[in-house]
Design a protein around this motif. Structure first.
Motif, mmCIF file in Angstrom:
data_model
loop_
_atom_site.group_PDB
_atom_site.id
_atom_site.type_symbol
_atom_site.label_atom_id
_atom_site.label_comp_id
_atom_site.label_asym_id
_atom_site.label_seq_id
_atom_site.Cartn_x
_atom_site.Cartn_y
_atom_site.Cartn_z
ATOM 1 N N SER A 283 8.727 16.995 -48.490
ATOM 2 C CA SER A 283 9.831 16.469 -49.310
ATOM 3 C C SER A 283 10.533 15.314 -48.595
ATOM 4 O O SER A 283 10.988 14.359 -49.234
ATOM 5 C CB SER A 283 10.829 17.578 -49.644
ATOM 6 N N GLY A 284 10.609 15.390 -47.258
ATOM 7 C CA GLY A 284 11.184 14.285 -46.487
ATOM 8 C C GLY A 284 10.343 13.026 -46.586
ATOM 9 O O GLY A 284 10.875 11.906 -46.664
ATOM 10 N N PHE A 285 9.028 13.194 -46.602
ATOM 11 C CA PHE A 285 8.111 12.063 -46.791
ATOM 12 C C PHE A 285 8.404 11.359 -48.115
ATOM 13 O O PHE A 285 8.494 10.130 -48.185
ATOM 14 C CB PHE A 285 6.665 12.574 -46.755
ATOM 15 N N LEU A 286 8.573 12.135 -49.175
ATOM 16 C CA LEU A 286 8.863 11.563 -50.491
ATOM 17 C C LEU A 286 10.267 10.958 -50.540
ATOM 18 O O LEU A 286 10.479 9.905 -51.148
ATOM 19 C CB LEU A 286 8.720 12.640 -51.559
ATOM 20 N N LEU A 287 11.223 11.618 -49.896
ATOM 21 C CA LEU A 287 12.606 11.130 -49.902
ATOM 22 C C LEU A 287 12.712 9.759 -49.253
ATOM 23 O O LEU A 287 13.396 8.865 -49.767
ATOM 24 C CB LEU A 287 13.507 12.124 -49.174
ATOM 25 N N ALA A 288 12.032 9.577 -48.128
ATOM 26 C CA ALA A 288 12.064 8.281 -47.445
ATOM 27 C C ALA A 288 11.484 7.185 -48.329
ATOM 28 O O ALA A 288 12.006 6.064 -48.394
ATOM 29 C CB ALA A 288 11.293 8.370 -46.131
ATOM 30 N N ASN A 289 10.405 7.503 -49.020
ATOM 31 C CA ASN A 289 9.785 6.507 -49.900
ATOM 32 C C ASN A 289 10.638 6.215 -51.126
ATOM 33 O O ASN A 289 10.680 5.075 -51.598
ATOM 34 C CB ASN A 289 8.395 6.994 -50.335
ATOM 35 N N GLN A 290 11.317 7.240 -51.621
ATOM 36 C CA GLN A 290 12.111 7.036 -52.827
ATOM 37 C C GLN A 290 13.376 6.225 -52.549
ATOM 38 O O GLN A 290 13.732 5.328 -53.303
ATOM 39 C CB GLN A 290 12.474 8.390 -53.435
ATOM 40 N N THR A 291 14.061 6.534 -51.450
ATOM 41 C CA THR A 291 15.303 5.834 -51.117
ATOM 42 C C THR A 291 15.065 4.570 -50.301
ATOM 43 O O THR A 291 15.938 3.709 -50.223
ATOM 44 C CB THR A 291 16.241 6.753 -50.314
ATOM 45 N N GLU A 292 13.886 4.488 -49.664
ATOM 46 C CA GLU A 292 13.546 3.379 -48.750
ATOM 47 C C GLU A 292 14.577 3.248 -47.633
ATOM 48 O O GLU A 292 14.884 2.163 -47.155
ATOM 49 C CB GLU A 292 13.414 2.060 -49.522
ATOM 50 N N PHE A 293 15.093 4.401 -47.234
ATOM 51 C CA PHE A 293 16.104 4.433 -46.171
ATOM 52 C C PHE A 293 16.144 5.844 -45.598
ATOM 53 O O PHE A 293 15.958 6.830 -46.320
ATOM 54 C CB PHE A 293 17.480 4.061 -46.747
ATOM 55 N N VAL A 294 16.353 5.947 -44.274
ATOM 56 C CA VAL A 294 16.533 7.257 -43.642
ATOM 57 C C VAL A 294 17.807 7.227 -42.811
ATOM 58 O O VAL A 294 18.230 6.172 -42.337
ATOM 59 C CB VAL A 294 15.339 7.651 -42.744
ATOM 60 N N SER A 295 18.398 8.393 -42.642
ATOM 61 C CA SER A 295 19.668 8.492 -41.930
ATOM 62 C C SER A 295 19.744 9.835 -41.218
ATOM 63 O O SER A 295 19.149 10.821 -41.683
ATOM 64 C CB SER A 295 20.825 8.353 -42.927
ATOM 65 N N PRO A 296 20.479 9.911 -40.102
ATOM 66 C CA PRO A 296 20.690 11.213 -39.455
ATOM 67 C C PRO A 296 21.315 12.242 -40.381
ATOM 68 O O PRO A 296 21.159 13.447 -40.171
ATOM 69 C CB PRO A 296 21.643 10.865 -38.298
ATOM 70 N N ALA A 297 21.997 11.784 -41.430
ATOM 71 C CA ALA A 297 22.615 12.708 -42.386
ATOM 72 C C ALA A 297 21.580 13.602 -43.057
ATOM 73 O O ALA A 297 21.910 14.702 -43.516
ATOM 74 C CB ALA A 297 23.393 11.930 -43.445
ATOM 75 N N TYR A 298 20.330 13.145 -43.119
ATOM 76 C CA TYR A 298 19.270 13.962 -43.716
ATOM 77 C C TYR A 298 19.045 15.262 -42.941
ATOM 78 O O TYR A 298 18.549 16.234 -43.506
ATOM 79 C CB TYR A 298 17.951 13.189 -43.760
ATOM 80 N N THR A 299 19.380 15.262 -41.657
ATOM 81 C CA THR A 299 19.131 16.438 -40.812
ATOM 82 C C THR A 299 20.384 17.276 -40.586
ATOM 83 O O THR A 299 20.311 18.303 -39.916
ATOM 84 C CB THR A 299 18.584 15.996 -39.439
ATOM 85 N N ALA A 300 21.526 16.846 -41.105
ATOM 86 C CA ALA A 300 22.798 17.517 -40.825
ATOM 87 C C ALA A 300 22.868 18.886 -41.498
ATOM 88 O O ALA A 300 22.203 19.143 -42.503
ATOM 89 C CB ALA A 300 23.966 16.651 -41.296
ATOM 90 N N TRP A 301 23.714 19.764 -40.949
ATOM 91 C CA TRP A 301 23.832 21.114 -41.494
ATOM 92 C C TRP A 301 24.391 21.093 -42.914
ATOM 93 O O TRP A 301 24.108 21.990 -43.715
ATOM 94 C CB TRP A 301 24.723 21.967 -40.588
ATOM 95 N N GLN A 302 25.152 20.043 -43.245
ATOM 96 C CA GLN A 302 25.672 19.958 -44.611
ATOM 97 C C GLN A 302 24.542 19.850 -45.629
ATOM 98 O O GLN A 302 24.639 20.389 -46.734
ATOM 99 C CB GLN A 302 26.603 18.750 -44.764
#
Length: 327
Positions: free
Chosen positions: A240-259
């Protein structure tokens, strides 16, 4: 006497009705996803496609967590770490000119596998609140690691140099192609998880959830089954992370946060734990509510708390329960 016969027959009639609803609802959900692009031929296709693609990606991550919580009673507050690993694998490789989707996906799954084996082997030696806290700790360790990657954006995140290519084809740049790749992945993951849950492995996992001591007494090793489920869930979340990066064309540390892990749990409770398609319903409700409320207030997240409380108190089984699913 006739009244007694009717009363006895009522539960038997109710059970097949609920079973039919349980089978039909996922078909309706996936048919709706498949037909969304056709329904938008005369409308604002790009925006709606982006929203529904987001829903499916969130549902994919939530379904993987449902295997742990809904079927294994393993409440993980670090599940978003796998989503982040999958996303950063794509972005980091793309920043070095490696845009081949097969390579990126292989790296995303490999890193998710290694992280799941390492963290799962340690976390599953604990139970209850200790398991929750140690998964949270591992997730936060990855969060702080990503914020320290100055070469890859650090706190600011990293913009994708290019979307993934397959056989040198750049079809993922097309929103409709991206939509159907996500749809196919979600459908495949749903069928896989449904087969796992219905298999002997799934029955043992549910037995461990109910009474691990008894399952161990009759010859099953809870630790091995739980670790296997943890790894499977981590791999799907990495996808799902692979798809998320492609869909948003951006990654952030927020993707790994407990929130973000908390959001996945919220989605499951909202949609209905232990139903798989409930995760999809929850993802749709969460994304649409967030999209609507964010137009009215920046503090839209504060509204979700009361909504969750109301769902827990008055809607047994979440949204899935409203359709006659398992409460």
């Amino acid at each position: 006497m006739n009244n007694l016969v009717d009363l006895d027959a009522a539960p038997a009639l109710a059970t097949p009705t609920r079973a039919r609803r349980t089978r039909i609802l996922p078909v309706i959900i996936f048919a709706a996803f498949a037909l969304v692009p056709l329904a938008l031929l005369l409308g604002p296709q790009s925006y709606v496609l982006a929203v529904v693609t987001r829903i499916m990606i969130l549902a994919l991550g939530a379904m993987s967590l449902d295997l742990l919580i809904g079927y294994g009673a393993m409440i993980s507050f670090g599940h978003a770490a796998f989503v982040g690993l999958g996303a950063y694998s794509v972005a980091i490789l793309a920043s070095h000119g490696i845009t081949d989707g097969f390579v990126q996906l292989a790296v995303a799954l490999a890193t998710s596998l290694i992280f799941a084996l390492f963290t799962g082997a340690i976390s599953l030696r604990t139970k209850g609140v200790y398991f929750i806290m140690i998964t949270l700790a591992f997730g936060q360790m990855l969060f702080f690691l990503t914020t320290s990657l100055a070469a890859y954006g650090g706190d600011d995140g990293l913009t994708l140099a290019a979307r993934s290519t397959f056989f040198s084809l750049k079809f993922m740049k097309n929103d409709l192609a991206m939509y159907y790749v996500t749809f196919g992945t979600l459908l495949g993951a749903y069928l896989l998880l449904r087969a796992i849950v219905a298999s002997r492995f799934g029955r043992v996992l549910r037995g461990i959830r109910e009474n691990p001591v008894r399952m161990e007494a009759i010859g099953f090793a809870p630790y091995r089954y739980q670790l296997t489920a943890y790894v499977i869930a981590g791999l799907i979340a990495g996808g799902s992370g692979f798809l998320l990066a492609n869909q948003t064309e951006f990654v952030s540390p927020a993707y790994t946060a407990w929130q973000r892990s908390g959001e996945l749990i919220f989605v499951l409770v909202l949609g209905g734990l232990g139903s798989l398609h409930g995760a999809i319903l929850g993802a749709a409700a969460f994304t649409l509510l967030a999209d609507i409320l964010s137009h009215y207030t920046e503090n839209w997240a504060m509204i979700f708390g009361p909504i969750l409380i109301l769902v827990v108190l008055f809607v047994r089984g979440g949204i899935n329960g409203l359709f006659g699913g398992k409460p």
